[in-house]
Design an enzyme around this catalytic site. Structure first.
Site, PDB file in Angstrom:
ATOM      1  N   CYS A  92     -27.228 -30.724  13.722  1.00  0.00           N
ATOM      2  CA  CYS A  92     -26.839 -30.287  14.852  1.00  0.00           C
ATOM      3  C   CYS A  92     -26.140 -29.260  15.287  1.00  0.00           C
ATOM      4  CB  CYS A  92     -26.290 -31.549  15.541  1.00  0.00           C
ATOM      5  SG  CYS A  92     -24.741 -32.049  14.916  1.00  0.00           S
ATOM      6  N   HIS A 140     -21.538 -35.163  16.921  1.00  0.00           N
ATOM      7  CA  HIS A 140     -22.862 -34.877  17.022  1.00  0.00           C
ATOM      8  C   HIS A 140     -22.893 -33.985  18.380  1.00  0.00           C
ATOM      9  CE1 HIS A 140     -27.304 -34.839  16.798  1.00  0.00           C
ATOM     10  NE2 HIS A 140     -27.358 -35.290  18.179  1.00  0.00           N
ATOM     11  N   HIS A 159     -31.470 -31.005  20.123  1.00  0.00           N
ATOM     12  CA  HIS A 159     -30.295 -31.606  19.098  1.00  0.00           C
ATOM     13  C   HIS A 159     -31.220 -31.703  17.755  1.00  0.00           C
ATOM     14  CE1 HIS A 159     -30.972 -35.998  19.478  1.00  0.00           C
ATOM     15  NE2 HIS A 159     -31.636 -35.484  20.468  1.00  0.00           N
TER      16      HIS A 159
END
Length: 176
Positions: free
Chosen positions: A77, A130, A147
């Site tokens: 990510c 994340h 992502h």
């Protein structure tokens, strides 16, 4: 050699569909009324820098997930965000936690395309694990972000999906 040719053909098809999609999107966006746009995007246009960063990120759609990866062979990510911002000669820190300290925090209601969105790994936690980037705002509760998913690789997802809202922490704006 055959594997290389298949990847090359897939890349050309993907690039062509992105160009066609961008052309269609441009003609459709003129007909969208301001009342259907989100409060944040109403009356604002997307900067060329944001457009370039999003296009760079989207060029990685389908790339498999690889922890620590930042290439077409595999991407995580934060690697996706770093690599995408390099397209505008902006160097970002390598981890999602470090990236979360950049820019200024903004609310969900103020999101714009190009903003970074940060998540934790489980509901109730506060540690950033994340990161993604807003790619499209179609309305107040209709926001897409890109992502690198551990299971699906680089994908676009709905920020307002139940799972993502449950682990959403905050958003930041790096590009004005």
């Amino acid at each position: 050699m055959i594997k290389f040719q298949k990847k090359y053909i897939l890349f050309i098809l993907l690039a062509g569909s992105m160009i066609l999609g961008a052309c269609r999107k441009t003609s459709k966006s003129r007909s969208v009324s301001k009342t259907t746009q989100s409060k944040a995007s109403a009356g604002t246009s997307v900067s060329p820098a944001v457009t370039k960063v999003i296009a760079s990120a989207k060029s990685y759609i389908g790339t498999p997930y690889r922890m620590g990866g930042a290439t077409r062979a595999g991407m995580d990510c934060s690697g996706l965000i770093c690599t995408s911002f390099k397209s505008i000669d902006q160097t970002l820190p390598r981890t999602s936690q470090e990236q979360s300290r950049l820019g200024r925090k903004i609310s969900l209601n103020d999101l714009r395309e190009g903003d970074l969105v940060f998540f934790t790994d489980k509901k109730g936690r506060t540690k950033v694990t994340h990161v993604g980037m807003v790619t499209k705002i179609n309305g107040r509760n209709n926001v897409r972000f890109i992502h690198a998913s551990t299971k699906l690789g680089v994908v676009e997802s709905d920020l307002y999906a139940e799972y993502y809202l449950s682990v959403f922490l905050f958003a930041v704006r790096i590009i004005n």
